[in-house]
Design an enzyme around this catalytic site. Structure first.
Site, PDB file in Angstrom:
ATOM      1  N   ASP A 275       0.850  -1.157  -0.033  1.00  0.00           N
ATOM      2  CA  ASP A 275      -0.005  -0.017   0.125  1.00  0.00           C
ATOM      3  C   ASP A 275       0.743   1.257  -0.004  1.00  0.00           C
ATOM      4  O   ASP A 275       2.184   1.053   0.121  1.00  0.00           O
ATOM      5  CB  ASP A 275      -0.849   0.080   1.395  1.00  0.00           C
ATOM      6  CG  ASP A 275      -2.112   0.868   1.050  1.00  0.00           C
ATOM      7  OD1 ASP A 275      -3.355   0.600   1.831  1.00  0.00           O
ATOM      8  OD2 ASP A 275      -1.952   1.551   0.323  1.00  0.00           O
ATOM      9  N   GLU A 471     -10.302   7.266   4.622  1.00  0.00           N
ATOM     10  CA  GLU A 471      -9.118   6.429   5.422  1.00  0.00           C
ATOM     11  C   GLU A 471      -9.225   6.926   6.908  1.00  0.00           C
ATOM     12  O   GLU A 471     -10.320   7.071   7.482  1.00  0.00           O
ATOM     13  CB  GLU A 471      -8.013   6.694   4.771  1.00  0.00           C
ATOM     14  CG  GLU A 471      -8.048   6.056   3.453  1.00  0.00           C
ATOM     15  CD  GLU A 471      -6.673   5.921   2.763  1.00  0.00           C
ATOM     16  OE1 GLU A 471      -6.416   6.266   1.779  1.00  0.00           O
ATOM     17  OE2 GLU A 471      -5.872   5.362   3.405  1.00  0.00           O
TER      18      GLU A 471
HETATM   19  C1  GLC Z   1      -4.450   4.414   0.084  1.00  0.00           C
HETATM   20  C2  GLC Z   1      -5.279   3.149   0.440  1.00  0.00           C
HETATM   21  C3  GLC Z   1      -5.569   2.223  -0.603  1.00  0.00           C
HETATM   22  C4  GLC Z   1      -5.323   2.802  -1.860  1.00  0.00           C
HETATM   23  C5  GLC Z   1      -4.005   3.383  -2.153  1.00  0.00           C
HETATM   24  C6  GLC Z   1      -3.628   4.016  -3.323  1.00  0.00           C
HETATM   25  O1  GLC Z   1      -3.740   4.520   1.394  1.00  0.00           O
HETATM   26  O2  GLC Z   1      -4.880   2.468   1.770  1.00  0.00           O
HETATM   27  O3  GLC Z   1      -6.697   1.356  -0.558  1.00  0.00           O
HETATM   28  O4  GLC Z   1      -5.499   1.865  -2.911  1.00  0.00           O
HETATM   29  O5  GLC Z   1      -3.483   4.207  -0.926  1.00  0.00           O
HETATM   30  O6  GLC Z   1      -4.650   5.009  -3.501  1.00  0.00           O
END
Ligand code: GLC
Length: 592
Positions: A275, A471
């Site tokens: 991630d 988030e």
């Molecule tokens: C974010 C998320 C993830 C997402 C990634 C790209 O922090 O945790 O779900 O796909 O970054 O945006």
């Protein structure tokens, strides 16, 4: 939408032949995913970069399909340059199309997963995924970081709305249709899916985003791993590692979870991506962190800015023998295999693809599908005096902060990472107010309900609830720090939480004030709640004749009006328990 033929058959010999031609630098380049703002096409060519992403809201030019196609065409062409020391391998571009291709202006915005969980309809999920795949392909993109297979356990989690349910069985029922809808479009119309976040993202203590999931292995498997089995059986090509920890150990560095369980016991044969800078949570020394992450089983690294430093450190670690060459070959073989199986190795450049055509993004058929999903997602929680459905002749007052706000009804990960406010960024959709106006000529808007008058209004529809978030910024928690155990040595993500209580009257007091103001004027109230999760609404319930959970319906707010005025019945049921009074409405509850 019928599922098209499945992906391109695997061709391991071709993949091994391609791998055998690569230098160490070219192999390492394939393991790098850089954010689009930090890299140019020339750098893609120079460093043999395998992938680029758009972080939430990161869009090229005027954020129209043509801008996306031009951007992807330039990156693709750079990755395919011929010449000395070059091995052309097409770059793959990834986005968070988690409820439609919603970075892009004018895209169809489908209900977020919590509302789709309320529909209890896996066939609808496959159709939505297929429509989303077509809108993704219309911009030259090949990969979405979806489906989220989180099994939310605590509504204080800011990503509750990205989960279908707190029931692993319901999430599991959606996993395979979602993956099929995205991937099984054949060699030209398949989009790479990404099951995320492995593993236990929805089970952290107190719902703290990126927090610590404290569970026995049996419970971790029963609750949080269950939905991955059908996704893997359906051939999901990528999995994203999770920010959270399991019993104090970060998933990004967890060899047992990533390699022994996911790749070994469950037989996942695609590739694992980290991630967003998630590697960096493993150690203050970036080189050590990268070694731990790659040796644990992560194959591609998602990097916000420092991708050149990652390449330097990866090369040094391999040359020093701290990352075995066999691990690099395994990672790159997986990456190349995914590109081959999704048809990318034979796909023409983005600007010449038949799928990259105008009119697909936000197509009427996709909006109709989204409207159908909105109707099916609504849950009737309270219904006194049989006030619903409303007659088209009813004299309706419409009020509430979320009544005429397409941005709010879409929620996070829509145009911007944290979503938007107002109507102008959600192009082509309808607010709930706009949908009501289409149902009845006798509708009047009064934001705070101050125009309520029993001599002029038979009923008031008051649209209340949350503003968008994403988030950790959607967490409900008393402090400002990410939970203990989820941060690297010394670093915590200082994301301001949404609030400190799940009581709506404390989070959004103007909602109750509006409802009470209208009811005091003798006008009965139908409340419609826009939210990414169950909230306590006992005070509001005491002053409403009917109460509807609408979740985060997306761009087609008219679907709410359809059901309020009887064009479709209430059919939605709670995807997770909803506390009220001294009790709780259980999962599966919903009045008809
Ligand atoms: C974010 C998320 C993830 C997402 C990634 C790209 O922090 O945790 O779900 O796909 O970054 O945006």
């Amino acid at each position: 939408m019928t599922a098209l033929p499945s992906q391109t058959p695997a061709d391991p010999a071709a993949v091994d032949q391609l791998l055998s031609r690569l230098s160490l630098e070219q192999k390492i380049g394939q393991m790098i995913q850089a954010e689009r703002m930090a890299i140019t096409p020339d750098e893609v060519a120079e460093y043999h970069i395998g992938s680029i992403l758009s972080g939430g809201g990161s869009a090229p030019g005027a954020n129209q399909p043509a801008d996306w196609i031009a951007m992807n065409d330039a990156y693709w062409a750079a990755s395919m340059r011929e010449g000395p020391g070059r091995v052309p391998i097409p770059l793959v571009y990834g986005v968070d199309a988690i409820h439609g291709h919603t970075n892009v202006l004018g895209a169809t915005v489908f209900p977020h997963n919590i509302g789709l969980g309320a529909t209890n309809d896996p066939s609808l999920i496959e159709r939505i995924a297929r429509a989303t795949a077509l809108e993704i392909l219309a911009t030259g993109v090949d990969w979405t970081f979806a489906p989220t297979l989180a099994v939310v356990q605590d509504p204080r989690w800011g990503r509750t709305y990205e989960s279908f349910s707190d029931d692993p069985a319901l999430v599991a029922r959606y996993a395979a249709p979602y993956v099929r809808g995205l991937q099984d479009g054949g060699s030209d119309a398949g989009v790479i899916a990404c099951a995320k976040h492995w593993v236990g993202d929805g089970g952290t203590t107190d719902g703290n985003d990126q927090g610590n999931t404290v569970l026995s292995e049996a419970e971790l498997e029963r609750v949080h791993m269950t939905p991955y089995r059908p996704a893997i059986e359906a051939g999901v090509l990528t999995v994203m590692a999770s920010f959270n920890s399991w019993n104090g150990e970060k998933c990004h560095g967890h060899r047992y979870l990533l390699t022994d369980v996911l790749k070994g016991r469950l037989g996942f044969d695609g590739f694992i991506i980290s991630d967003w800078d998630g590697v960096e949570y493993l150690d203050e020394d970036l080189g050590v962190a990268i070694e731990r992450c790659v040796n644990a089983g992560v194959d591609m690294l998602m990097i916000s800015v420092e991708w050149k430093r990652y390449i330097e450190l990866l090369l040094a670690s391999v040359r020093a023998g701290r990352i075995p060459m066999a691990r690099i070959d395994d990672a790159v073989r997986r990456i190349l295999s995914v590109k081959q199986r999704c048809g990318l190795l034979s796909r023409v450049r983005p600007a010449e693809r038949t799928t990259a055509t105008p009119g697909v993004l936000g197509a009427p058929a996709h909006r109709a599908l989204a409207r159908e999903a909105v109707r099916a997602s609504l849950v009737l929680l309270q219904h006194d005096k049989q006030i619903l459905p409303l007659a088209p002749s009813a004299r309706v007052l419409v009020a509430g902060r979320n009544a005429d706000n397409r941005g709010h009804q879409c929620g996070g990960f829509t145009v911007a990472w944290q979503g938007t406010n107002g109507n102008d960024q959600i192009i082509g959709g309808t607010s709930i107010w706009e949908g009501i106006q289409a149902q009845t000529p006798h509708a009047e808007f009064s934001l705070d309900g101050d125009a309520a008058d029993a001599t002029r209004h038979d009923v008031a529809i008051v649209v209340i609830g949350e503003r968008p978030y994403a988030e950790g910024m959607g967490d409900i928690r008393p402090d400002r720090k990410v939970a203990p155990g989820s941060s690297p040595a010394g670093r915590t993500a200082q994301l301001a939480p949404y609030g400190q209580s799940l009581v709506n009257a404390e989070l959004h007091p103007d909602d109750l004030a509006t409802i009470q103001r209208i009811q005091a004027r003798g006008v009965p109230v139908v409340a419609v709640m826009i939210s990414g999760r169950p909230l306590r609404v006992d005070a509001e319930l005491a002053h409403t004749a009917a109460f509807v959970a609408a979740w985060l319906p997306g761009s087609e707010g008219q679907g709410v009006a359809d059901v309020l005025f009887g064009a479709a019945p209430f059919s939605g049921t709670l995807p997770m328990p909803w506390p009220h009074g001294d009790g709780v409405w259980p999962r599966g509850y919903g009045l008809r």
